[in-house]
Design a protein around this motif. Structure first.
Motif: not given
Length: 143
Positions: A96, A100, A102, A120, A123
């Motif tokens: 997850s 994103q 990150s 990613s 979106p």
């Protein structure tokens, strides 16, 4: 704009998993099954798991969806089979975060699923890539 060789490789791995998904089909004796629908594109994925003590003894998926959702489900089932529930939850969380944008690259952890990191950047496609992972997350929730 031409695709780089790396992007071409990523695309081919994703297409291969979508065209020839691993662990696809119904399980005869799942201990948990969760079906999720992505209304934005129509994807419908069911994840079935057979839990033995605290391990995912077997995992399968079925349903219909776009190339990204089918490939992601195939990659996820490869990755999750044999994992403990705690390990699976950690991988779901890390995936997850990767979706994103990150988390650093973790190819040694994700294997082929690492190829989905490029999603990613789009979106609207993130829901496609995470659908099966979210279904597994729900299947692993305590009863």
């Amino acid at each position: 704009m031409a695709l780089s060789k790396l992007e071409q490789l990523y695309r081919q791995v994703i297409v291969d998993h979508s065209s020839h998904p691993h662990h696809y089909g119904d399980m005869t004796d799942p201990t948990q099954a969760v079906e999720l629908h992505n209304p934005s594109c129509g994807d419908l994925i069911e994840v079935q798991v057979k839990l033995m003590e605290d391990h995912i003894q077997d995992i399968r998926f079925s349903g219909s969806g776009c190339t990204i959702s089918r490939a992601s489900a195939s990659m996820m089932t490869d990755l999750m089979k044999g994992k403990t529930i705690a390990e699976a939850r950690q991988l779901i969380n890390a995936f997850s975060l990767m979706m994103q944008g990150s988390t650093p690259q973790q190819e040694e952890i994700f294997g082929d699923a690492m190829m989905l990191q490029t999603v990613s950047k789009f979106p609207t496609r993130i829901k496609c890539a995470t659908l099966a992972w979210k279904a597994l997350e729900k299947a692993l929730e305590p009863a």
